[in-house]
Design a protein around this motif. Structure first.
Motif, PDB file in Angstrom:
ATOM      1  N   SER A   7     -45.760  21.469 -25.230  1.00  0.00           N
ATOM      2  CA  SER A   7     -46.405  22.438 -24.344  1.00  0.00           C
ATOM      3  C   SER A   7     -47.845  22.709 -24.746  1.00  0.00           C
ATOM      4  O   SER A   7     -48.670  23.098 -23.907  1.00  0.00           O
ATOM      5  N   GLN A   8     -48.173  22.487 -26.007  1.00  0.00           N
ATOM      6  CA  GLN A   8     -49.521  22.783 -26.501  1.00  0.00           C
ATOM      7  C   GLN A   8     -50.539  21.715 -26.134  1.00  0.00           C
ATOM      8  O   GLN A   8     -51.739  21.915 -26.322  1.00  0.00           O
ATOM      9  N   ILE A   9     -50.062  20.583 -25.586  1.00  0.00           N
ATOM     10  CA  ILE A   9     -50.988  19.541 -25.133  1.00  0.00           C
ATOM     11  C   ILE A   9     -51.919  20.084 -24.052  1.00  0.00           C
ATOM     12  O   ILE A   9     -53.060  19.632 -23.906  1.00  0.00           O
ATOM     13  N   HIS A  10     -51.457  21.069 -23.279  1.00  0.00           N
ATOM     14  CA  HIS A  10     -52.267  21.661 -22.210  1.00  0.00           C
ATOM     15  C   HIS A  10     -53.128  22.827 -22.687  1.00  0.00           C
ATOM     16  O   HIS A  10     -53.849  23.412 -21.876  1.00  0.00           O
ATOM     17  N   ASP A  11     -53.064  23.177 -23.957  1.00  0.00           N
ATOM     18  CA  ASP A  11     -53.775  24.346 -24.477  1.00  0.00           C
ATOM     19  C   ASP A  11     -55.125  23.911 -25.041  1.00  0.00           C
ATOM     20  O   ASP A  11     -55.184  23.269 -26.093  1.00  0.00           O
ATOM     21  N   PRO A  12     -56.232  24.262 -24.384  1.00  0.00           N
ATOM     22  CA  PRO A  12     -57.544  23.813 -24.877  1.00  0.00           C
ATOM     23  C   PRO A  12     -57.912  24.388 -26.236  1.00  0.00           C
ATOM     24  O   PRO A  12     -58.755  23.830 -26.938  1.00  0.00           O
ATOM     25  N   ALA A  13     -57.268  25.504 -26.624  1.00  0.00           N
ATOM     26  CA  ALA A  13     -57.544  26.075 -27.937  1.00  0.00           C
ATOM     27  C   ALA A  13     -56.995  25.184 -29.055  1.00  0.00           C
ATOM     28  O   ALA A  13     -57.539  25.155 -30.165  1.00  0.00           O
ATOM     29  N   LEU A  14     -55.912  24.467 -28.771  1.00  0.00           N
ATOM     30  CA  LEU A  14     -55.298  23.590 -29.757  1.00  0.00           C
ATOM     31  C   LEU A  14     -55.601  22.127 -29.482  1.00  0.00           C
ATOM     32  O   LEU A  14     -55.594  21.301 -30.394  1.00  0.00           O
ATOM     33  N   CYS A  15     -55.842  21.798 -28.228  1.00  0.00           N
ATOM     34  CA  CYS A  15     -56.108  20.417 -27.833  1.00  0.00           C
ATOM     35  C   CYS A  15     -57.375  20.391 -26.991  1.00  0.00           C
ATOM     36  O   CYS A  15     -57.321  20.291 -25.756  1.00  0.00           O
ATOM     37  N   ALA A  16     -58.503  20.503 -27.653  1.00  0.00           N
ATOM     38  CA  ALA A  16     -59.779  20.504 -26.935  1.00  0.00           C
ATOM     39  C   ALA A  16     -60.147  19.117 -26.439  1.00  0.00           C
ATOM     40  O   ALA A  16     -60.847  18.970 -25.435  1.00  0.00           O
ATOM     41  N   ARG A  17     -59.667  18.096 -27.136  1.00  0.00           N
ATOM     42  CA  ARG A  17     -60.019  16.719 -26.780  1.00  0.00           C
ATOM     43  C   ARG A  17     -58.743  15.870 -26.799  1.00  0.00           C
ATOM     44  O   ARG A  17     -58.062  15.780 -27.819  1.00  0.00           O
ATOM     45  N   ALA A 242     -51.997  14.661 -33.442  1.00  0.00           N
ATOM     46  CA  ALA A 242     -50.642  14.577 -32.897  1.00  0.00           C
ATOM     47  C   ALA A 242     -50.580  13.468 -31.859  1.00  0.00           C
ATOM     48  O   ALA A 242     -51.574  13.173 -31.187  1.00  0.00           O
ATOM     49  N   LEU A 243     -49.407  12.855 -31.721  1.00  0.00           N
ATOM     50  CA  LEU A 243     -49.228  11.800 -30.725  1.00  0.00           C
ATOM     51  C   LEU A 243     -47.909  12.022 -29.999  1.00  0.00           C
ATOM     52  O   LEU A 243     -46.892  12.320 -30.633  1.00  0.00           O
ATOM     53  N   ALA A 244     -47.952  11.892 -28.681  1.00  0.00           N
ATOM     54  CA  ALA A 244     -46.746  12.072 -27.868  1.00  0.00           C
ATOM     55  C   ALA A 244     -46.493  10.830 -27.035  1.00  0.00           C
ATOM     56  O   ALA A 244     -47.423  10.198 -26.532  1.00  0.00           O
ATOM     57  N   ARG A 256     -44.910  17.261 -16.013  1.00  0.00           N
ATOM     58  CA  ARG A 256     -43.449  17.167 -16.183  1.00  0.00           C
ATOM     59  C   ARG A 256     -43.077  17.220 -17.661  1.00  0.00           C
ATOM     60  O   ARG A 256     -42.158  17.943 -18.061  1.00  0.00           O
ATOM     61  N   ALA A 257     -43.776  16.436 -18.476  1.00  0.00           N
ATOM     62  CA  ALA A 257     -43.462  16.390 -19.903  1.00  0.00           C
ATOM     63  C   ALA A 257     -43.666  17.745 -20.568  1.00  0.00           C
ATOM     64  O   ALA A 257     -42.844  18.195 -21.376  1.00  0.00           O
ATOM     65  N   VAL A 258     -44.763  18.397 -20.214  1.00  0.00           N
ATOM     66  CA  VAL A 258     -45.082  19.698 -20.822  1.00  0.00           C
ATOM     67  C   VAL A 258     -44.108  20.773 -20.360  1.00  0.00           C
ATOM     68  O   VAL A 258     -43.576  21.549 -21.157  1.00  0.00           O
ATOM     69  N   GLU A 259     -43.867  20.826 -19.056  1.00  0.00           N
ATOM     70  CA  GLU A 259     -43.016  21.889 -18.508  1.00  0.00           C
ATOM     71  C   GLU A 259     -41.553  21.735 -18.919  1.00  0.00           C
ATOM     72  O   GLU A 259     -40.848  22.722 -19.143  1.00  0.00           O
ATOM     73  N   GLU A 260     -41.084  20.487 -19.036  1.00  0.00           N
ATOM     74  CA  GLU A 260     -39.682  20.250 -19.366  1.00  0.00           C
ATOM     75  C   GLU A 260     -39.476  19.928 -20.845  1.00  0.00           C
ATOM     76  O   GLU A 260     -38.345  19.718 -21.279  1.00  0.00           O
ATOM     77  N   ASN A 261     -40.576  19.911 -21.602  1.00  0.00           N
ATOM     78  CA  ASN A 261     -40.514  19.509 -23.012  1.00  0.00           C
ATOM     79  C   ASN A 261     -39.769  18.180 -23.135  1.00  0.00           C
ATOM     80  O   ASN A 261     -38.881  18.003 -23.965  1.00  0.00           O
ATOM     81  N   ARG A 262     -40.164  17.235 -22.305  1.00  0.00           N
ATOM     82  CA  ARG A 262     -39.467  15.951 -22.217  1.00  0.00           C
ATOM     83  C   ARG A 262     -40.373  14.856 -22.760  1.00  0.00           C
ATOM     84  O   ARG A 262     -41.332  14.431 -22.110  1.00  0.00           O
ATOM     85  N   GLY A 263     -40.090  14.406 -23.954  1.00  0.00           N
ATOM     86  CA  GLY A 263     -40.883  13.377 -24.596  1.00  0.00           C
ATOM     87  C   GLY A 263     -40.661  13.426 -26.094  1.00  0.00           C
ATOM     88  O   GLY A 263     -39.824  14.196 -26.584  1.00  0.00           O
ATOM     89  N   THR A 264     -41.392  12.610 -26.820  1.00  0.00           N
ATOM     90  CA  THR A 264     -41.324  12.616 -28.281  1.00  0.00           C
ATOM     91  C   THR A 264     -42.688  12.980 -28.833  1.00  0.00           C
ATOM     92  O   THR A 264     -43.689  12.332 -28.513  1.00  0.00           O
ATOM     93  N   LEU A 265     -42.729  14.017 -29.653  1.00  0.00           N
ATOM     94  CA  LEU A 265     -43.971  14.447 -30.285  1.00  0.00           C
ATOM     95  C   LEU A 265     -43.935  14.066 -31.763  1.00  0.00           C
ATOM     96  O   LEU A 265     -43.023  14.454 -32.490  1.00  0.00           O
TER      97      LEU A 265
END
Length: 377
Positions: A7-17, A242-244, A256-265
Motif C-alpha cells: 500500500s505504501q507504493i502509492h505514498d509519495p512520502a515513502l515512495c517519492a521515486r 523495495a521491489l514488488a 489493484r495490487a495496492v488496494e488488494e495487497n496482492r503481490g510479493t513485496l
C-alpha cells in the motif's frame, strides 16, 4: 522510513521515486500489435502517480516483439542475434512513439534512454546515466528506458529487463521498483499447482526463496522469468530499494495490487553507500576467487581478502576488474575490484605476505581485494 507494505507504493512520502517495469507479454499481443487499451490504463496510473507527487521511471520491453512483427521475422525475432538486433532497431521507434503519444495525452513528456550492460557496469558511464535520469525527472519528464538490443550482444547485455530495472532504480535513486508480471507474484511452488500459495512478503532472498522460482518466461515473448526477478530483488535490496512483483494483466494493475495487497513485496534489507551499491549490483565479473573457510569467516567481520586465503583462481582478468568471491562450496560471498591480474593471483594464492615479493618481483599490495572495494552479497 522504509517501504514495508504494498500500500505504501502509492505514498509519495515513502515512495517519492518509482521505477515501473513493463514486460513484452503485457505490452504486445502475440500478433505483434501494441495492447493499446491496456497501455492507456497503465499510462493513466502513471499520470495519477505524478499528480500524487511521485516521479516515475519506466523500464519498457517490447521493441523486439514489435519489430519482429513488422519485419515478419520467425520466433518473435529471437531466432538468432542478427534477427533480434534488427527487430529491436525497427521496434524501438514504434515503442518510443506509443509511449510518447500516450503520455502526451496526459500532458507528460516522454524521454527515451537506451542502455547496455556496459553503460551501468562502468562507473563513469553509470554516473552519467544517473545524472541524466536526475535531470529528466527534475524537469518533469518520464524517462522510458530499454536495453539497447540493436547493438547488445550476449557478452554485453542484461538479457532481461528485470535486472535492468533494479540497476536503473539504483542509478535513479528510486525508493521502489514494481515489476509487472503475468502472475500475482512469487509462489511457494509452481503456480499451476492448486496447492501453491502466494508469498506476500520476503525479507531476504536466500536458498529457500530461490528454490521457489522456476526458470523461463511463460509467454515466449519475453526473456525473463522468476529467477531474474529474484536477482533484481537482490540488487535492489542491497541498495535500500523495495521491489514488488505484481500481476500486470489487469486494467489498473497498480491500483489493484495496492488496494488488494496482492503481490510479493521484497523488503530492502540494507542501504549500501553509492559506490558499494553500484559494486553490489554489477552483473559481469571477469573471474572468480575461491577462498578458504577462515577467509570466508573474516569477510563477515569486514576484512579484506589476502592472498593467503585464496585457494583457487578462475578467469582471465586484469587489475581493477570485478571478480566474484566464492566459498569452497561455490557459494557467492562477495564481489569486488581485484588488485592483481589473474596470473599474479595464481602466483601468490595461498602464500604468506613474506613470500609474495619474490613471486611478484615487487612489494605486494595490502590485499588481493580490499574491503573498501568489495561488497558482501
Amino acid at each position: 522510513m522504509a517501504i514495508t507494505a504494498l500500500s505504501q507504493i502509492h505514498d509519495p512520502a515513502l515512495c517519492a521515486r518509482l521505477v515501473l517495469k513493463v514486460g513484452s507479454a503485457l505490452l504486445v499481443e502475440r500478433g505483434g500489435a501494441v495492447r493499446r487499451q491496456w497501455l492507456e490504463s497503465l499510462v493513466a496510473e502513471i499520470a495519477a502517480a505524478r499528480v500524487r507527487g511521485q516521479q516515475v521511471v519506466v523500464v519498457s520491453s517490447g521493441a523486439i516483439a514489435l519489430g519482429a512483427a513488422r519485419l515478419g521475422l520467425a520466433q518473435g525475432g529471437r531466432a538468432n542475434l542478427a534477427d533480434a538486433q534488427a527487430a529491436a532497431a525497427v521496434g524501438q521507434i514504434a515503442l518510443s512513439a506509443v509511449w510518447a503519444e500516450l503520455l502526451a495525452a496526459h500532458g507528460l513528456t516522454a524521454a527515451q534512454m537506451l542502455v547496455t550492460l556496459d553503460d551501468l557496469e562502468d562507473r563513469r558511464r553509470y554516473l552519467n546515466a544517473s545524472s541524466t535520469l536526475a535531470r529528466l525527472l527534475e524537469q518533469g519528464a518520464v524517462p522510458v528506458v530499454n536495453e539497447n538490443d540493436s547493438v547488445a550482444t550476449a557478452e554485453i547485455r542484461f538479457g532481461d529487463n528485470d535486472r535492468l530495472a533494479a540497476r536503473v532504480a539504483q542509478a535513479a535513486g528510486a525508493d521502489a521498483v514494481v515489476l509487472l508480471s503475468d502472475v500475482d507474484g512469487l509462489f511457494d511452488r509452481d503456480p499451476a499447482d492448486p496447492a501453491a500459495e502466494l508469498v506476500r512478503e520476503v525479507s531476504g532472498v536466500d536458498d529457500t526463496v530461490r528454490a521457489m522460482a522456476g526458470a523461463g518466461s511463460g509467454s515466449g515473448m519475453g526473456s525473463g522469468g522468476m529467477v531474474s526477478k529474484l536477482q533484481a530483488a537482490e540488487i535492489a535490496g542491497r541498495a535500500g530499494i523495495a521491489l514488488a512483483i505484481v500481476n500486470g494483466t489487469f486494467q489498473r494493475a497498480l491500483a489493484r495490487a495496492v488496494e488488494e495487497n496482492r503481490g510479493t513485496l521484497f523488503h530492502a534489507h540494507r542501504r549500501d553507500a553509492g559506490r558499494k551499491a553500484w559494486l553490489g549490483g554489477r552483473l559481469a565479473p571477469a573471474g572468480v576467487l575461491t577462498v578458504d573457510d577462515g577467509c570466508a569467516s573474516a569477510l563477515e567481520g569486514g576484512s579484506s581478502i589476502l592472498a593467503a586465503g585464496v585457494v583457487a583462481v578462475d578467469g582471465d582478468f586484469a587489475r581493477g576488474d570485478l571478480v566474484a568471491i566464492h566459498g569452497r562450496k561455490g557459494d557467492r560471498l562477495a564481489q569486488g575490484l581485484v588488485e592483481y591480474s589473474a596470473a599474479e593471483c595464481r602466483a601468490i594464492a595461498g602464500r604468506k605476505a613474506g613470500e609474495q615479493a619474490a613471486l611478484l618481483g615487487y612489494a605486494p599490495r595490502s590485499a588481493v581485494v580490499h574491503r573498501d572495494h568489495m561488497v558482501l552479497l
